[in-house]
Design a protein around this motif. Structure first.
Motif, PDB file in Angstrom:
ATOM      1  N   LYS A 194       0.781  -1.215  -0.027  1.00  0.00           N
ATOM      2  CA  LYS A 194      -0.101   0.053  -0.187  1.00  0.00           C
ATOM      3  C   LYS A 194       0.780   1.067   0.215  1.00  0.00           C
ATOM      4  O   LYS A 194       0.723   2.222  -0.679  1.00  0.00           O
ATOM      5  CB  LYS A 194      -0.885  -0.022   1.361  1.00  0.00           C
ATOM      6  CG  LYS A 194      -2.337   0.800   1.364  1.00  0.00           C
ATOM      7  CD  LYS A 194      -2.954   0.806   2.536  1.00  0.00           C
ATOM      8  CE  LYS A 194      -4.353   0.126   2.306  1.00  0.00           C
ATOM      9  NZ  LYS A 194      -5.002   0.458   3.506  1.00  0.00           N
ATOM     10  N   TRP A 195       1.889   1.130   0.909  1.00  0.00           N
ATOM     11  CA  TRP A 195       2.710   2.584   0.829  1.00  0.00           C
ATOM     12  C   TRP A 195       3.428   2.461  -0.405  1.00  0.00           C
ATOM     13  O   TRP A 195       3.407   3.791  -0.880  1.00  0.00           O
ATOM     14  CB  TRP A 195       3.905   2.091   2.157  1.00  0.00           C
ATOM     15  CG  TRP A 195       3.387   2.361   3.202  1.00  0.00           C
ATOM     16  CD1 TRP A 195       2.184   2.029   3.818  1.00  0.00           C
ATOM     17  CD2 TRP A 195       4.080   2.700   4.599  1.00  0.00           C
ATOM     18  NE1 TRP A 195       1.842   1.967   5.202  1.00  0.00           N
ATOM     19  CE2 TRP A 195       3.229   2.542   5.775  1.00  0.00           C
ATOM     20  CE3 TRP A 195       5.491   3.021   4.739  1.00  0.00           C
ATOM     21  CZ2 TRP A 195       3.576   2.986   6.893  1.00  0.00           C
ATOM     22  CZ3 TRP A 195       6.000   3.312   6.132  1.00  0.00           C
ATOM     23  CH2 TRP A 195       5.066   3.084   6.986  1.00  0.00           C
ATOM     24  N   GLY A 196       3.795   1.575  -1.184  1.00  0.00           N
ATOM     25  CA  GLY A 196       4.658   1.601  -2.254  1.00  0.00           C
ATOM     26  C   GLY A 196       3.515   2.319  -3.435  1.00  0.00           C
ATOM     27  O   GLY A 196       4.038   3.070  -4.450  1.00  0.00           O
ATOM     28  N   ILE A 197       2.199   1.893  -3.414  1.00  0.00           N
ATOM     29  CA  ILE A 197       1.257   2.236  -4.403  1.00  0.00           C
ATOM     30  C   ILE A 197       1.188   4.070  -4.412  1.00  0.00           C
ATOM     31  O   ILE A 197       1.313   4.652  -5.121  1.00  0.00           O
ATOM     32  CB  ILE A 197       0.091   1.906  -4.355  1.00  0.00           C
ATOM     33  CG1 ILE A 197       0.083   0.244  -4.469  1.00  0.00           C
ATOM     34  CG2 ILE A 197      -1.164   2.639  -5.177  1.00  0.00           C
ATOM     35  CD1 ILE A 197      -1.135  -0.314  -4.191  1.00  0.00           C
ATOM     36  N   LYS A 206      -0.170  14.631  -1.080  1.00  0.00           N
ATOM     37  CA  LYS A 206      -0.772  13.169  -0.840  1.00  0.00           C
ATOM     38  C   LYS A 206      -0.992  13.481   0.890  1.00  0.00           C
ATOM     39  O   LYS A 206      -0.646  14.221   1.532  1.00  0.00           O
ATOM     40  CB  LYS A 206       0.458  12.199  -0.766  1.00  0.00           C
ATOM     41  CG  LYS A 206       0.833  11.894  -2.385  1.00  0.00           C
ATOM     42  CD  LYS A 206       1.839  10.947  -2.344  1.00  0.00           C
ATOM     43  CE  LYS A 206       2.606  11.009  -3.561  1.00  0.00           C
ATOM     44  NZ  LYS A 206       3.781  10.479  -3.630  1.00  0.00           N
ATOM     45  N   TYR A 207      -1.804  12.560   1.126  1.00  0.00           N
ATOM     46  CA  TYR A 207      -2.237  12.361   2.585  1.00  0.00           C
ATOM     47  C   TYR A 207      -2.089  11.068   3.458  1.00  0.00           C
ATOM     48  O   TYR A 207      -1.990  10.266   2.528  1.00  0.00           O
ATOM     49  CB  TYR A 207      -3.624  12.861   2.739  1.00  0.00           C
ATOM     50  CG  TYR A 207      -4.091  14.185   2.302  1.00  0.00           C
ATOM     51  CD1 TYR A 207      -3.734  15.178   3.132  1.00  0.00           C
ATOM     52  CD2 TYR A 207      -4.648  14.384   0.887  1.00  0.00           C
ATOM     53  CE1 TYR A 207      -4.414  16.498   2.491  1.00  0.00           C
ATOM     54  CE2 TYR A 207      -4.920  15.474   0.406  1.00  0.00           C
ATOM     55  CZ  TYR A 207      -4.669  16.933   1.191  1.00  0.00           C
ATOM     56  OH  TYR A 207      -4.917  17.962   0.776  1.00  0.00           O
ATOM     57  N   VAL A 208      -1.829  11.255   4.594  1.00  0.00           N
ATOM     58  CA  VAL A 208      -1.802   9.921   5.508  1.00  0.00           C
ATOM     59  C   VAL A 208      -3.083  10.099   6.412  1.00  0.00           C
ATOM     60  O   VAL A 208      -3.258  11.103   7.028  1.00  0.00           O
ATOM     61  CB  VAL A 208      -0.814  10.095   6.423  1.00  0.00           C
ATOM     62  CG1 VAL A 208      -0.449   8.780   7.184  1.00  0.00           C
ATOM     63  CG2 VAL A 208       0.854   9.803   5.462  1.00  0.00           C
ATOM     64  N   VAL A 209      -3.756   9.231   6.529  1.00  0.00           N
ATOM     65  CA  VAL A 209      -4.788   8.891   7.454  1.00  0.00           C
ATOM     66  C   VAL A 209      -4.663   7.709   8.153  1.00  0.00           C
ATOM     67  O   VAL A 209      -4.467   6.678   7.860  1.00  0.00           O
ATOM     68  CB  VAL A 209      -6.186   8.729   6.470  1.00  0.00           C
ATOM     69  CG1 VAL A 209      -7.423   8.662   7.565  1.00  0.00           C
ATOM     70  CG2 VAL A 209      -6.612  10.047   5.766  1.00  0.00           C
ATOM     71  N   GLU A 303     -15.033   1.965   6.831  1.00  0.00           N
ATOM     72  CA  GLU A 303     -14.659   1.703   5.408  1.00  0.00           C
ATOM     73  C   GLU A 303     -13.894   2.740   4.710  1.00  0.00           C
ATOM     74  O   GLU A 303     -14.455   4.063   4.979  1.00  0.00           O
ATOM     75  CB  GLU A 303     -16.036   1.679   4.804  1.00  0.00           C
ATOM     76  CG  GLU A 303     -15.672   0.459   3.611  1.00  0.00           C
ATOM     77  CD  GLU A 303     -15.420   1.342   2.273  1.00  0.00           C
ATOM     78  OE1 GLU A 303     -14.859   0.895   1.460  1.00  0.00           O
ATOM     79  OE2 GLU A 303     -15.445   2.658   2.320  1.00  0.00           O
ATOM     80  N   GLU A 304     -12.649   2.561   4.142  1.00  0.00           N
ATOM     81  CA  GLU A 304     -11.657   3.679   3.939  1.00  0.00           C
ATOM     82  C   GLU A 304     -12.436   4.731   3.018  1.00  0.00           C
ATOM     83  O   GLU A 304     -12.030   6.042   3.061  1.00  0.00           O
ATOM     84  CB  GLU A 304     -10.468   3.202   3.391  1.00  0.00           C
ATOM     85  CG  GLU A 304     -10.688   1.968   2.465  1.00  0.00           C
ATOM     86  CD  GLU A 304      -8.988   1.726   1.807  1.00  0.00           C
ATOM     87  OE1 GLU A 304      -8.183   1.732   2.794  1.00  0.00           O
ATOM     88  OE2 GLU A 304      -8.725   1.362   0.824  1.00  0.00           O
ATOM     89  N   THR A 335      -3.952   8.777  -1.128  1.00  0.00           N
ATOM     90  CA  THR A 335      -4.049   8.978   0.547  1.00  0.00           C
ATOM     91  C   THR A 335      -3.603   7.456   1.002  1.00  0.00           C
ATOM     92  O   THR A 335      -4.064   6.430   0.690  1.00  0.00           O
ATOM     93  CB  THR A 335      -5.410   9.420   0.672  1.00  0.00           C
ATOM     94  OG1 THR A 335      -5.631  10.452   0.259  1.00  0.00           O
ATOM     95  CG2 THR A 335      -5.546   9.392   2.340  1.00  0.00           C
ATOM     96  N   LEU A 336      -2.780   7.632   1.978  1.00  0.00           N
ATOM     97  CA  LEU A 336      -2.398   6.321   2.847  1.00  0.00           C
ATOM     98  C   LEU A 336      -3.217   6.116   3.662  1.00  0.00           C
ATOM     99  O   LEU A 336      -3.265   6.995   4.764  1.00  0.00           O
ATOM    100  CB  LEU A 336      -0.915   6.522   3.027  1.00  0.00           C
ATOM    101  CG  LEU A 336      -0.411   5.397   4.096  1.00  0.00           C
ATOM    102  CD1 LEU A 336      -0.402   3.940   3.332  1.00  0.00           C
ATOM    103  CD2 LEU A 336       1.037   5.449   4.568  1.00  0.00           C
ATOM    104  N   ILE A 337      -3.866   5.147   3.750  1.00  0.00           N
ATOM    105  CA  ILE A 337      -4.794   4.779   4.972  1.00  0.00           C
ATOM    106  C   ILE A 337      -4.285   3.677   5.921  1.00  0.00           C
ATOM    107  O   ILE A 337      -4.431   2.527   5.297  1.00  0.00           O
ATOM    108  CB  ILE A 337      -6.394   4.831   4.792  1.00  0.00           C
ATOM    109  CG1 ILE A 337      -6.794   5.867   3.895  1.00  0.00           C
ATOM    110  CG2 ILE A 337      -7.103   4.621   5.813  1.00  0.00           C
ATOM    111  CD1 ILE A 337      -8.042   5.811   3.238  1.00  0.00           C
ATOM    112  N   ASN A 338      -4.073   3.478   7.083  1.00  0.00           N
ATOM    113  CA  ASN A 338      -3.743   2.372   7.647  1.00  0.00           C
ATOM    114  C   ASN A 338      -4.465   2.528   9.128  1.00  0.00           C
ATOM    115  O   ASN A 338      -4.756   3.652   9.683  1.00  0.00           O
ATOM    116  CB  ASN A 338      -2.275   2.204   8.114  1.00  0.00           C
ATOM    117  CG  ASN A 338      -1.533   1.713   7.035  1.00  0.00           C
ATOM    118  OD1 ASN A 338      -0.414   2.132   6.360  1.00  0.00           O
ATOM    119  ND2 ASN A 338      -2.215   0.594   6.429  1.00  0.00           N
ATOM    120  N   ASN A 339      -4.768   1.490   9.738  1.00  0.00           N
ATOM    121  CA  ASN A 339      -5.386   1.727  11.039  1.00  0.00           C
ATOM    122  C   ASN A 339      -4.222   1.992  12.226  1.00  0.00           C
ATOM    123  O   ASN A 339      -2.984   1.964  11.909  1.00  0.00           O
ATOM    124  CB  ASN A 339      -6.291   0.705  11.463  1.00  0.00           C
ATOM    125  CG  ASN A 339      -5.561  -0.483  11.978  1.00  0.00           C
ATOM    126  OD1 ASN A 339      -4.350  -0.759  11.917  1.00  0.00           O
ATOM    127  ND2 ASN A 339      -6.528  -1.066  12.990  1.00  0.00           N
TER     128      ASN A 339
END
Lengths: 566, 170, 178, 236
Positions: A194-197, A206-209, A303-304, A335-339
């Motif tokens: 995911k990070w790579g994409i 870009k954003y990080v969530v 849900e993302e 946007t990078l979404i991780n929990n």
């Protein structure tokens, strides 16, 4: 801020600790607070003050220590780690007088002393702690979550320093990829991929969530991490931001978690003043800032794509994927979404390397998993075990088994999206694939134990009601399908259903699963399908014999029954 | 059959202004009235007024340049926001899974019976608002009830009913 | 041996039976293959054993329920004829209110009643069920002929297929609800 | 302009241009696909799930309206499973509110009805849920009968994307979701509605109708809106 300053802070904290006679941590996780730990802190502080020992005995709040139903918990001496349970304002004084001042352990107050004939002086000798491996919860329950200096002393921001000063973006992503870390929030997508994409998009905003919308009822892992070690989550987001090239992050957290919001807000403020957020972080060109967005009570926002809509201030309605948020997320930007738990795993991977991390757990599911252990189990609470630990170990060794001598019936994982796993699979090693093959999912890590007094049809009805209430209403299969399935399950629970109703349910469930727009609808039938798979005889009893074997469902009376079957 | 529809007069701002309104205006300024801050601002409205008044939605629509229908859609989508004033005292029963398997339904039923109020409603005298929560994250202590922001772990129906009597004075 | 057909009219307006009569002279083709042994226009007490039962109307009262169960038990093929039988149609509008409200509305409050409007309570009358429902919610239905009413052509098509031992196929050209 | 490529749909080679959706490609190639929520020219939402298709190598079913074409795609629009699921979805729609055709002004001029014929729905297996919904007849020209609404949101989209008035949205959620006008006011009270009637023309059921339409006499003209959209999209 630079490395030297970081070390200085750490040293001065070390010095302060060294000058202490004893350090007393009071669990101030949400669980212990609701059991009254704030009063315990006050009482301990005034007892220390009365003895004139304010400089010698430090009383400090900590994050969740794990054994939530024994709270409030007090841990004396972080080195010898004795935990006292069910402490209140009165017997707290005893801890100061006996243990702190005279080194006398108080056996009657030791953790698990009400069930264990030989309670342990060293808390980690309890079976509850013995099989745990703490990566994410490393500092949780040890460190004062309200102090950034303490966090730094415990190693926070060292990983951030390492990536900013000595690693290229692709090296960070490589490390995460090789570690095998998978998303801890749901389906277990490889985090590094995911990070790579997100990283591959050039010159884009870009954003990080960080997804802290832990909506599964019966799950409080993310809450505990945010409350107990907020800097670790923040550091994980920063590292993610650096790796993918984002300058702004959002933490989306449930409004039901006021303490987590408060602690994280505090952490952000502290990090800003220490220069971990803002411009020129660690004297590099990297800049990053974080905003908090508070959810407003909608499960679907986990849900993302719905999460993205909600952060944008809209109705939390999902949209079809692809495109995935990694390509087009917040305001259409990558946007990078991780929990929360996923981000919390990042700093230790950076510091100790992917080799270390991938040795924990199984080959396909590396690392550890934090579980919230609840339901009909002796030791409820928060645990962290290596992936691949069996359900039996978790429930019977760590969890101490089912109370009141009752028989274990099922373990529910994955919340409303998961399933119920029966006794014959207790020796299954818990990892992503195994849980899916049993008809459940890992989910965010809620593990609810049910005993013979739980009716599995009623459990299915309960979860279907949840999904029906939480359906956003956009797509037909979920909006109408969950309503129809709920009504049919209700009919079964009331003893009013015929076999044809079960046929309808069995036709609907796979359709809703395959045709719904988002994860909520796609997984809504899981609790129904898994209980049908393992507890079909309970459905039969309700439908044919008009009887609830667990005695939970109230059947309509015989007279009504006749009318009802009409 | 338009009983459930709102009238134009509901949208008029009350004549008197108070500290609450000032708080909202400060928040609007802080967020630069950006549309994406709508939910954050609604949180402040809900906290200040105990609900989201229609006239407030009209005000926000104007200030934030968000279509009225969208604001109404957002307010009704999220369960945290209410369209009607809440009770003087609130009681929230957690119906999360862990609390459910430990008997939160009985707690809820007893409160509903004792005070003749359904979950999601307020007693006619406005004293008690009864709500349910999907999970408060205190699962180890279930069933959990929150009365006026105080968390009551391991709730027993009789004790909770008595406590409400005591706190709400009804 | 000649097949036996029975038709019945439950909670409906009889329009579907009118449409059945509208097959006109084609009734002779039907008569060549089957006898209509029971129908609102054929006088006999109890619904006999038949090969094909054609049921018009929704299930509104307990009498309808008893009757449709009896018919199901005595027929090889059961056809739901018309929208009321297939979807509960207009009678189902009553499901929006309770049956008590519905009765009061019809017998007490309706403007056509005099002020002494009374609830009917003759034992001859069936008791209203809580919900009006289509046939398939009470018994197994083999074929559905939707329509309000279904056209005579469609009814004849289904009957002639069945009587000739074929399976009628209601594709999109034949389906009609309104 | 990117070069076009071919994909296969139901074993038939079809030309596609990057950026097109599968539904657009199907329309051009006259391959019929059932849709309820989609309306040509309005942004696709993927809500009705009728246009789900199978794509080789993709484990889940994807809606043709929001899925973009990709080189070498092999798409199947008709399979027993898809037919079974589509039939169930249309039944769910009919079970949700009141879709009694016999007394609907849109009878015989209704996309929903036509779709149900198309999918061979001879009856609805699921119990009718019959919620009591509002009928808003406050507008001088039009009526909104929520009992007939299937929440396709065409009216919401045409109002915001084409007319630009943004008077409509969805309120609530799940089974309780409803289309609203501004602050859930009577339509007639709306200060933002331009009474252009586009929402009425694109509504696929009898939910939005002119208030002088008699049962079965309604004539809607969605083509007019489609044409309008086309004109607006064309560069001058």
């Amino acid at each position: 801020m630079n490395l030297q300053q970081l070390n200085q802070i750490s040293e001065s904290v070390q010095e302060k600790h060294g000058s202490c006679l004893k350090r007393v941590g009071v669990c101030c996780g949400a669980g212990c607070i609701s059991s009254g730990s704030t009063a315990v802190v006050d009482s301990l502080k005034s007892a220390v003050k009365a003895k004139g020992l304010e400089d010698k005995v430090e009383i400090f709040p900590t994050g969740c220590m794990g054994a939530c139903n024994q709270g409030p918990l007090v841990k004396v001496d972080t080195f010898n780690e004795t935990i006292y349970q069910k402490v209140d304002a009165e017997n707290a004084v005893q801890i100061i007088e006996q243990h702190v001042l005279q080194d006398q352990v108080i056996p009657s107050m030791l953790l698990f002393s009400d069930s264990d004939p030989e309670p342990k002086v060293r808390a980690d000798e309890n079976s509850f702690f013995q099989k745990q491996v703490k990566v994410v919860l490393e500092n949780c329950g040890l460190v004062n979550p309200e102090s950034i200096e303490e966090a730094i002393h415990a190693g926070s921001y060292m990983a951030l320093h390492k990536v900013l000063t000595s690693m290229k973006q692709e090296e960070v992503i490589y490390e995460i990829k090789k570690s095998g870390l998978r998303g801890r929030g749901g389906a277990g997508y490889l985090t590094g991929l995911k990070w790579g994409i997100v990283a591959k998009f050039q010159n884009a905003i870009k954003y990080v969530v960080c997804n802290g919308d832990e909506g599964d009822p019966g799950a409080f892992m993310d809450r505990s991490v945010l409350e107990g070690d907020p800097h670790r989550v923040l550091e994980g987001m920063l590292i993610g931001g650096y790796a993918v090239g984002a300058g702004k992050g959002y933490l989306y957290v449930r409004a039901e978690y006021p303490l987590a919001i408060k602690r994280f807000e505090q952490a952000v403020k502290q990090a800003r003043s220490f220069g971990f957020l803002g411009k020129n972080i660690f004297e590099t060109n990297f800049e990053f800032d974080v905003e908090i967005r508070v959810g407003a009570g909608a499960f679907v926002c986990g849900e993302e794509t719905a999460l993205v809509a909600s952060i944008e201030g809209k109705r939390g309605v999902p949209r079809p994927r692809p495109p995935y948020p990694a390509e087009s997320g917040l305001w259409g930007k990558p946007t990078l979404i991780n929990n929360v738990e996923t981000f919390a795993n990042v700093p230790p991977i950076i510091l100790s390397g992917h080799h270390w991390f991938s040795k924990i757990g199984t080959s396909k599911s590396t690392g550890t998993k934090v579980f919230a252990l609840t339901g009909k189990i002796n030791h409820t609470g928060l645990i962290e075990v290596p992936m691949g630990t069996t359900l039996r170990e978790i429930i019977f060794e760590l969890g101490g088994g089912v109370p009141e001598g009752k028989r274990f019936k099922a373990a529910q994982t994955g919340g409303p999206s998961g399933g119920c796993i029966p006794a014959q699979f207790l020796d299954t090693k818990v990892d992503y694939e195994n849980l899916v093959s049993l008809g459940s999912i890992m989910g965010s890590g809620g593990l609810i134990v049910m005993d013979e007094s739980s009716c599995m049809v009623e459990v299915a009805r309960y979860f279907m009601e949840f999904c029906m209430d939480e359906s956003c209403g956009k797509c037909v299969p979920c909006r109408v399908g969950t309503k129809q399935m709920h009504d049919l399950l209700n009919k079964i629970c009331q003893g009013e259903a015929a076999s044809s109703d079960l046929e309808l349910l069995e036709a609907l469930a796979p359709m809703v699963k395959e045709t719904s727009l988002c994860g909520l609808g796609m997984t809504a039938p899981n609790p129904l399908l898994s209980t049908l798979r393992y507890f079909r005889e309970e459905y039969r009893a309700h439908i044919i014999e008009k009887r609830c074997p667990a005695g939970v469902c109230k059947m309509k009376t015989a007279q009504n029954k006749k009318k009802a079957r009409v | 059959m338009s009983s459930g529809l709102n009238r134009l007069t509901d949208l008029e701002k009350p004549a008197t202004e108070d500290a609450r309104l000032k708080r909202i205006q400060t928040a609007l300024k802080r967020y630069d009235a950006r549309p994406d801050a709508l939910i954050e601002i609604l949180h402040i409205v809900e906290e200040s007024y105990g609900y989201v008044p229609l006239w407030m939605m009209a005000l926000l629509a104007k200030e934030m340049k968000v279509p009225p229908s969208r604001i109404y859609g957002v307010v009704t989508f999220y369960h945290f926001f209410s369209l009607k004033p809440k009770g003087e005292h609130t009681c929230v029963v957690c119906t999360g899974t862990a609390c459910h398997v430990r008997g939160s339904q009985r707690v809820l039923n007893d409160i509903e019976d004792e005070f003749s109020v359904r979950a999601g409603e307020t007693t006619p005298d406005g004293k008690l608002g009864l709500q349910t929560a999907r999970c408060l994250g205190c699962c180890s202590l279930g069933p959990v009830t929150v009365i006026d922001n105080e968390i009551i772990p391991k709730s027993e129906p009789e004790k909770i009913v008595a406590l409400i009597h005591e706190k709400a004075g009804i | 041996m000649k097949k036996k057909i029975g038709t019945v009219w439950l909670g409906g307006c009889s329009g579907c039976h009118m449409s059945l009569l509208d097959i006109d002279e084609r009734i002779l083709d039907v008569a060549a293959l089957a006898d209509i042994v029971k129908s609102p226009v054929v006088d006999s007490k109890e619904f006999p054993d038949v090969d094909v039962a054609i049921v018009e109307g929704a299930i509104i009262t307990d009498q309808h329920l008893t009757e449709v169960r009896h018919i199901r038990a005595h027929s090889k093929i059961l056809i739901a004829l018309g929208n009321c039988a297939v979807t509960a149609n207009v009678p189902a509008y009553r499901n929006r209110v309770t049956k008590e409200e519905a009765l009061k509305c019809a017998y007490v409050d309706a403007s056509s009643n005099d002020s002494a409007g009374q609830m009917p309570d003759s034992p001859e009358l069936g008791k209203l069920l809580d919900r009006v429902r289509p046939l398939h919610e009470a018994v197994k239905v083999d074929y559905y002929i939707p329509g309000c009413p279904p056209s005579a052509d469609l009814i004849f098509y289904v009957l002639s297929e069945l009587l000739n031992g074929r399976t009628p196929n209601l594709d999109k050209e034949k389906l009609k609800y309104g | 302009m990117n070069a076009s490529f071919t994909i296969t749909i139901d074993n038939q080679s079809v030309e596609a241009t990057p950026g097109e959706s599968l539904l657009e490609v199907c329309r051009k190639a006259n391959i019929p696909l059932p849709v309820m929520c989609d309306f040509k020219g309005l942004s696709p939402v993927g809500a009705c799930r009728l246009c789900l298709v199978e794509i080789e190598g993709v484990p889940k079913l994807l809606p043709a309206c929001t899925t973009l074409v990709a080189p070498n795609q092999a798409v199947h629009t008709q399979s027993d499973k898809l037919r079974k699921y589509r039939r169930m979805i249309i039944e769910l729609i009919f079970s949700e509110r009141n879709h009694i055709c016999a007394i609907c002004v849109a009878n015989n001029n209704c996309e929903l009805q036509k779709m149900a014929y198309e999918l061979g729905m001879d009856h609805v297996r699921f119990p009718y849920l019959t919620p009591v919904c509002e009928v808003d007849a406050s507008h001088e020209k039009y009526v909104m009968d929520h009992n007939r609404c299937i929440l396709c949101t065409r009216c919401v989209r045409v109002c915001s994307e084409i007319e630009g008035a943004m008077t409509r949205d969805v309120m609530g959620r799940g089974f309780d979701a409803r289309i609203i006008t501004e602050f859930k006011q009577p339509w007639g009270d709306s200060t933002g509605c331009t009474s252009c009637g586009k929402c009425v023309q694109v509504c696929p059921t009898g939910a939005l109708t002119p208030n002088d339409a008699a049962q079965g006499r309604l004539k809607k003209n969605p083509e007019l809106v489609a044409l309008l959209i086309e004109k607006r999209e064309a560069k001058p």
